[in-house]
Design a protein around this motif. Structure first.
Motif, short mmCIF file in Angstrom:
data_model
loop_
_atom_site.label_atom_id
_atom_site.label_comp_id
_atom_site.label_asym_id
_atom_site.label_seq_id
_atom_site.Cartn_x
_atom_site.Cartn_y
_atom_site.Cartn_z
N LEU A 168 0.79 -1.22 0.00
CA LEU A 168 0.00 0.00 0.00
C LEU A 168 0.83 1.27 0.00
O LEU A 168 0.30 2.34 -0.30
N ARG A 169 2.09 1.18 0.33
CA ARG A 169 2.95 2.38 0.42
C ARG A 169 3.05 3.04 -0.95
O ARG A 169 3.19 2.38 -1.97
N HIS A 170 3.00 4.36 -0.96
CA HIS A 170 3.10 5.09 -2.23
C HIS A 170 4.50 4.98 -2.83
O HIS A 170 4.68 5.14 -4.03
N ASP A 171 5.49 4.71 -2.04
CA ASP A 171 6.87 4.65 -2.53
C ASP A 171 7.43 3.23 -2.50
O ASP A 171 8.63 3.03 -2.39
N SER A 172 6.54 2.23 -2.61
CA SER A 172 7.01 0.85 -2.54
C SER A 172 7.66 0.39 -3.84
O SER A 172 8.33 -0.63 -3.87
N VAL A 173 7.48 1.14 -4.91
CA VAL A 173 8.08 0.80 -6.20
C VAL A 173 9.31 1.69 -6.41
O VAL A 173 9.29 2.88 -6.09
N ALA A 174 10.36 1.10 -6.94
CA ALA A 174 11.58 1.88 -7.20
C ALA A 174 11.27 3.04 -8.13
O ALA A 174 10.43 2.91 -9.04
N PRO A 175 11.91 4.19 -7.91
CA PRO A 175 11.61 5.38 -8.72
C PRO A 175 11.70 5.14 -10.23
O PRO A 175 10.91 5.68 -10.99
N ARG A 176 12.65 4.34 -10.67
CA ARG A 176 12.77 4.09 -12.10
C ARG A 176 11.52 3.42 -12.66
O ARG A 176 11.05 3.76 -13.74
N TRP A 177 10.99 2.42 -11.94
CA TRP A 177 9.79 1.73 -12.41
C TRP A 177 8.59 2.67 -12.37
O TRP A 177 7.74 2.66 -13.27
N SER A 178 8.52 3.48 -11.34
CA SER A 178 7.44 4.45 -11.24
C SER A 178 7.50 5.43 -12.41
O SER A 178 6.49 5.75 -13.03
N GLN A 179 8.69 5.92 -12.72
CA GLN A 179 8.88 6.85 -13.83
C GLN A 179 8.61 6.20 -15.17
O GLN A 179 8.13 6.85 -16.10
N LEU A 180 8.91 4.92 -15.28
CA LEU A 180 8.60 4.19 -16.52
C LEU A 180 7.08 4.13 -16.72
O LEU A 180 6.58 4.36 -17.83
N GLY A 181 6.34 3.84 -15.65
CA GLY A 181 4.88 3.85 -15.74
C GLY A 181 4.35 5.22 -16.12
O GLY A 181 3.42 5.35 -16.92
N TRP A 182 4.97 6.27 -15.56
CA TRP A 182 4.58 7.66 -15.87
C TRP A 182 4.82 7.94 -17.36
O TRP A 182 3.99 8.56 -18.02
N ALA A 183 5.95 7.46 -17.88
CA ALA A 183 6.27 7.68 -19.30
C ALA A 183 5.28 6.95 -20.21
O ALA A 183 4.84 7.49 -21.22
N VAL A 184 4.91 5.73 -19.83
CA VAL A 184 3.95 4.97 -20.64
C VAL A 184 2.60 5.71 -20.66
O VAL A 184 1.99 5.87 -21.73
N LEU A 185 2.16 6.20 -19.52
CA LEU A 185 0.90 6.95 -19.46
C LEU A 185 0.99 8.21 -20.33
O LEU A 185 0.06 8.53 -21.07
N ARG A 186 2.11 8.89 -20.27
CA ARG A 186 2.31 10.12 -21.05
C ARG A 186 2.24 9.83 -22.55
O ARG A 186 1.55 10.51 -23.30
N VAL A 187 2.93 8.79 -22.98
CA VAL A 187 2.97 8.45 -24.41
C VAL A 187 1.59 8.00 -24.89
O VAL A 187 1.11 8.46 -25.94
N VAL A 188 0.94 7.14 -24.14
CA VAL A 188 -0.37 6.63 -24.56
C VAL A 188 -1.40 7.76 -24.61
O VAL A 188 -2.12 7.92 -25.61
N ALA A 189 -1.47 8.58 -23.57
CA ALA A 189 -2.44 9.68 -23.55
C ALA A 189 -2.16 10.67 -24.68
O ALA A 189 -3.09 11.13 -25.36
N GLY A 190 -0.90 10.98 -24.89
CA GLY A 190 -0.54 11.92 -25.95
C GLY A 190 -0.88 11.39 -27.33
O GLY A 190 -1.48 12.10 -28.15
#
Length: 192
Positions: A15-37
């Motif tokens: 449940l922790r907001h920071d339980s995923v390594a920053p790189r994986w979190s940023q990769l998910g952010w990038a995928v969302l950015r590319v798909v939405a765009g």
């Protein structure tokens, strides 16, 4: 028994907001950015395909003046800003433009159909996504980040050069002061 004792620890970790390594979190952010765009681009193309129809059916309905002009503004905002978001280039500015078009779309849907989820759903989801990118930027895997690194490298070089210039000025000043002190001592010795 050991699993039962570990359950709260495992649950808290999941449940922790920071339980995923920053790189994986940023990769998910990038995928969302590319798909939405990328998926937003077709909205601009659809508007341009029948700009007068869009102006009448959407822009005039909500009472904006100059419907053709605003139809083009919406279409080109989506055609230009959506690929910029996908690439992560000037992400906050581009996402704000797309957030604005989605806010107008939501207003249109509410005016036409009230608070009907089927009408509001897609524009509200896009608005929420573009709000997140407006606030947070493009993330680690974006062209914005490459620009930041380039700018900071240039600033570091510039700062280093200024520091070296100041250092040499300080050394020159110290030499002038030392020469002045030597001349003052020589003048005192000559007077004595």
């Amino acid at each position: 028994m050991a699993l039962i004792q570990q359950f709260p620890v495992l649950l808290a970790s999941a449940l922790r907001h920071d339980s995923v390594a920053p790189r994986w979190s940023q990769l998910g952010w990038a995928v969302l950015r590319v798909v939405a765009g990328l998926f937003m681009i077709h909205n601009g193309l659809d508007k341009l395909a029948d700009i007068e129809g869009f102006a009448v059916a959407y822009v005039e309905v909500i009472g904006l003046p100059f419907p053709i002009f605003f139809a083009y503004v919406a279409a080109f905002t989506e055609l230009i800003a959506a690929p910029m978001v996908a690439l992560g280039l000037l992400t906050r500015v581009a996402a704000f433009g797309l957030l604005s078009t989605m806010a107008v779309a939501m207003f249109h849907h509410i005016k036409v159909a009230g608070f009907s989820v089927p009408y509001l759903e897609l524009s509200a989801i896009y608005a929420a996504i573009f709000l997140a990118f407006t606030v947070n930027g493009g993330g680690m895997f974006s062209l914005d980040q490459l620009l930041v690194k380039g700018i900071e490298a240039g600033l570091n070089r510039s700062s280093r050069q200024r520091l070296e210039s100041l250092q040499s000025s300080l050394e020159a000043t110290e030499r002038v002061i030392a020469l002045g002190e030597e001349e003052a001592e020589a003048a005192k010795a000559a007077q004595s």
